[in-house]
Design an enzyme around this catalytic site. Sequence first.
Site, PDB file in Angstrom:
ATOM      1  N   THR A   8      -1.624  -7.304  -2.755  1.00 38.60           N
ATOM      2  CA  THR A   8      -0.528  -7.475  -3.708  1.00 38.60           C
ATOM      3  C   THR A   8       0.847  -7.287  -3.061  1.00 38.60           C
ATOM      4  O   THR A   8       1.864  -7.469  -3.726  1.00 38.60           O
ATOM      5  CB  THR A   8      -0.670  -6.463  -4.864  1.00 38.60           C
ATOM      6  OG1 THR A   8      -0.717  -5.149  -4.315  1.00 38.60           O
ATOM      7  CG2 THR A   8      -1.919  -6.736  -5.685  1.00 38.60           C
ATOM      8  N   CYS A   9       0.883  -6.957  -1.782  1.00 39.78           N
ATOM      9  CA  CYS A   9       2.142  -6.711  -1.070  1.00 39.78           C
ATOM     10  C   CYS A   9       2.713  -8.043  -0.564  1.00 39.78           C
ATOM     11  O   CYS A   9       2.029  -8.785   0.145  1.00 39.78           O
ATOM     12  CB  CYS A   9       1.876  -5.755   0.094  1.00 39.78           C
ATOM     13  SG  CYS A   9       3.262  -5.561   1.234  1.00 39.78           S
TER      14      CYS A   9
END
Length: 104
Positions: A8-9
């Site tokens: 999700t980064c």
Amino acid sequence: MKIYGLKTCDTCRKAVKTSGAALVDVRENPLTAAELERFWAAFGEALVNRKSTTWRGLSEAERAGEPLALLAEHPTLMKRPVVERDGQLWLGWGPEVRAELGFA
């Protein structure tokens, strides 16, 4: 080449897209004690992201704890990505790391 981080980064996703490397999501596949120790030996205190939301949510007592134990318990505290190629490690995906890896 492997990229250790979070799926999700945004920075980790950019690193994967640019390099074509495999992403090891440290939340889904927690790092082993040996991996954490190797990363710590390479980066020391820089491995702990003290600007993260996770860090800000910790109590003072938790923050004072052993860094490797904190990283094992809270994988999102790790500054990311950690890039591994041919046994060598880099921290982050800044211009200097991309240049060293040949992605400038």
